[in-house]
Design a protein around this motif. Structure first.
Motif, short mmCIF file in Angstrom:
data_model
loop_
_atom_site.label_atom_id
_atom_site.label_comp_id
_atom_site.label_asym_id
_atom_site.label_seq_id
_atom_site.Cartn_x
_atom_site.Cartn_y
_atom_site.Cartn_z
N GLY A 48 35.24 40.50 40.93
CA GLY A 48 35.78 41.52 41.82
C GLY A 48 36.00 41.03 43.23
O GLY A 48 37.13 41.09 43.76
N PRO A 49 34.96 40.50 43.91
CA PRO A 49 35.15 40.02 45.28
C PRO A 49 36.19 38.91 45.39
O PRO A 49 36.99 38.90 46.34
CB PRO A 49 33.75 39.49 45.65
N LEU A 50 36.19 37.97 44.44
CA LEU A 50 37.18 36.89 44.50
C LEU A 50 38.60 37.42 44.37
O LEU A 50 39.51 37.02 45.10
CB LEU A 50 36.90 35.87 43.39
N THR A 51 38.80 38.33 43.43
CA THR A 51 40.13 38.86 43.19
C THR A 51 40.62 39.70 44.36
O THR A 51 41.80 39.61 44.77
CB THR A 51 40.15 39.70 41.90
N SER A 52 39.75 40.53 44.91
CA SER A 52 40.16 41.41 46.00
C SER A 52 40.44 40.66 47.29
O SER A 52 41.27 41.10 48.10
CB SER A 52 39.08 42.47 46.24
N THR A 53 39.77 39.52 47.50
CA THR A 53 39.97 38.77 48.74
C THR A 53 41.00 37.64 48.63
O THR A 53 41.76 37.39 49.58
CB THR A 53 38.64 38.17 49.23
N LEU A 54 41.03 36.97 47.49
CA LEU A 54 41.89 35.80 47.34
C LEU A 54 42.98 35.95 46.29
O LEU A 54 43.94 35.17 46.27
CB LEU A 54 41.03 34.57 46.99
N VAL A 95 37.01 38.74 32.50
CA VAL A 95 36.74 39.99 31.80
C VAL A 95 37.04 41.22 32.65
O VAL A 95 37.74 42.13 32.19
CB VAL A 95 35.27 40.03 31.31
N PRO A 96 36.57 41.31 33.92
CA PRO A 96 36.81 42.53 34.68
C PRO A 96 38.24 42.70 35.21
O PRO A 96 38.58 43.77 35.69
CB PRO A 96 35.82 42.40 35.86
N VAL A 97 39.06 41.64 35.16
CA VAL A 97 40.37 41.71 35.81
C VAL A 97 41.52 41.61 34.80
O VAL A 97 42.66 41.30 35.19
CB VAL A 97 40.51 40.60 36.87
N GLY A 120 32.41 55.75 38.21
CA GLY A 120 33.71 55.51 38.84
C GLY A 120 33.69 54.29 39.74
O GLY A 120 34.39 54.23 40.75
N SER A 121 32.91 53.29 39.39
CA SER A 121 32.73 52.11 40.24
C SER A 121 33.98 51.24 40.26
O SER A 121 34.74 51.19 39.28
CB SER A 121 31.54 51.27 39.75
N SER A 122 34.18 50.56 41.37
CA SER A 122 35.22 49.54 41.43
C SER A 122 34.73 48.31 40.66
O SER A 122 33.58 48.23 40.23
CB SER A 122 35.50 49.16 42.88
N ILE A 123 35.63 47.33 40.50
CA ILE A 123 35.24 46.10 39.81
C ILE A 123 34.08 45.43 40.53
O ILE A 123 33.10 44.99 39.91
CB ILE A 123 36.44 45.13 39.71
#
Length: 481
Positions: A156-162, A32-34, A301-304
């Motif tokens: 969010g964390p998974l997408t930004s790191t991996l 959903v967020p990506v 204005g938050s990030s994912i």
């Protein structure tokens, strides 16, 4: 032979079931967020990329009750392994998909994994000690809401790191291992519903679900008055009527209409529908609210990742209430817990509508809503299990889960129409749209509380007595065979 000499320890079985349900539920919301990132990765458009969600929703809605019925007929453990294998295969295909079309096809395969929900409840009923059934059902039920919220938090964390493909690699690894473990340790149920399953009811069930959910999901884009949406909704009504008619006359129905008319079933399903409206729509739109630039007059204005963290209190409270719901239900009754939980959920949503200028206000409102929904969800499945025979557990639980999904589709479509009704020059919705939408979702949760009052009162002691009698009858039947 006696149950005690042939069954795996129930906590081992429970671990497999919990991982299975959590994995399936995470797959509902991880993407959903990506979606915007997936849209850019495959160089597609917004209408196409939304099918990454829609395809999964439609497939799961069709296969959840069907897999539950197949489990009742041919073995719950066997169908659990099939469901997990579908989740693993679909996740692998999604992780490797070179085009958006193949990614959407992979999501359809993943949707077959929706069978883990009714199958898990059926296996718990068949395998667990009577006194442990309520607690196990409560925890597994709470995972439905926890997993949905956790997926949004973790995306969010998974997408930004991996990278976004790890949103599929990790579920592939987990579900593949779970499938192997399920083959080795989960016992096969001796409870079966004899008879050959007719094809026509399954086709009609699939037809009206697809027409209904497709019409609802596309209504905000196509317009509620568009010929396509009206045509799909009319088709859904026609196919629904035909499905009910066929189910009433076939020798072995896919869904027993007499079962669906039981007071303990239809009232619990109505509450599930309304809870689905409130929960799924809120999880879908609160991240959008959080990510709206503050220059719009609202939002942060938050990030994912930041947006997901604001939702974390909801996931935490949903899980914690799942742990304590069964002991509370033993004291005051599961019906009362459902009503109280629905009221709490409504209070949280109304609070969000009134107070959302600060991040802590949104987080607090989410925590209250998560507490309420966690309590209500944790007891719904137990009420369904108690209302039907062991042979009907899978299909009854599957339809209850499906009705929650339908409620989520209704809530999401209505929320989208309300939020996008008024747009700022910047292209972002006006704040009033979110405020009105949250009020509507709060109203749905309040309506769930009112509907919960109609659920037949049943104590945990009566539920335990009924399950104990059914277990004794089953064991006598097995020994006699």
């Amino acid at each position: 032979m006696p149950t005690s000499t042939r069954r795996t320890h129930y906590w081992v079985t429970f671990a497999v079931l919990a991982v299975s349900v959590a994995s399936y539920t995470l797959m509902q919301s991880l993407t959903v967020p990506v979606l915007s990132e997936i849209e850019a990765e495959f160089d597609t458009n917004q209408n196409t990329v939304t099918w990454v969600l829609t395809a999964y929703l439609l497939s799961a809605s069709v296969f959840t009750p069907i897999m539950g019925r197949l489990g009742d007929a041919y073995g719950k453990q066997r169908m659990l392994v099939v469901s997990l294998a579908a989740l693993a295969l679909g996740s692998l295909a999604a992780a490797l998909a070179p085009t958006i079309g193949l990614l959407i096809l992979a999501r359809v395969i993943q949707g077959v994994g929706g069978g883990v929900l009714p199958l898990a409840f059926g296996i718990i009923r068949d395998e667990f000690p009577i006194e442990k059934i309520g607690g196990a059902v409560s925890i597994v039920s709470s995972l439905l809401a926890v997993g949905f919220g956790a997926g949004i938090v973790l995306a969010g964390p998974l997408t930004s790191t991996l990278g976004f493909r790890w949103l599929f690699w990790l579920p592939f690894i987990v579900t593949a291992v779970a499938a192997v473990v399920a083959v080795l340790v989960v016992p096969e149920s001796p409870v079966r519903t004899p008879g050959r399953i007719a094809v026509l009811p399954a086709v009609l069930l699939s037809g009206w679900l697809i027409a209904l959910l497709l019409g609802l999901s596309q209504a905000p884009d196509w317009g509620w008055g568009s010929p396509k949406v009206i045509g799909l909704l009319v088709l859904a009504v026609v196919l629904l009527a035909a499905w009910i008619r066929v189910e009433l006359v076939v020798e072995v129905p896919l869904i027993d209409m007499k079962m669906m008319r039981l007071p303990g079933v239809w009232t619990t399903n109505l509450v599930a529908l309304l809870l689905g409206v409130g929960m799924y729509a809120s999880f879908g739109f609160i991240p959008q609210f959080n990510q709206t630039p503050s220059e719009s007059g609202y939002g942060f204005g938050s990030s994912i990742t930041e947006s997901g963290m604001i939702l974390l209190p909801s996931a935490i409270m949903t899980f914690l209430t799942g742990l304590v719901a069964a002991p509370i239900a033993r004291r005051i009754g599961p019906k009362t817990v459902v009503v109280i939980g629905s009221v709490l959920g409504a209070v949280g949503m109304f609070q969000l509508a009134a107070f959302h200028d600060e991040k802590w206000q949104v987080a607090l409102a989410n925590g209250i809503t998560g507490t309420g929904i966690g309590l209500a969800f944790a007891c719904l499945a137990g009420l369904i299990v108690a209302a039907v025979t062991p042979q009907q557990t899978g299909v009854a639980s599957g339809m209850n889960a499906n009705i929650r999904t339908i409620g989520g589709s209704i809530g999401t479509a209505v929320m989208a129409s309300i939020v996008t009704a008024h747009v700022l020059p910047s292209g972002f919705p006006k704040e009033i749209g979110y405020t009105a939408g949250f009020l509507v979702l709060g109203g749905a949760l309040l309506a769930a509380a009112i509907a919960g009052l109609v659920i037949p009162s049943v104590s945990e002691k009566k539920i335990a007595k009924k399950l104990d009698q059914e277990r004794n009858d089953r064991d006598l039947s097995i020994m006699g065979a």
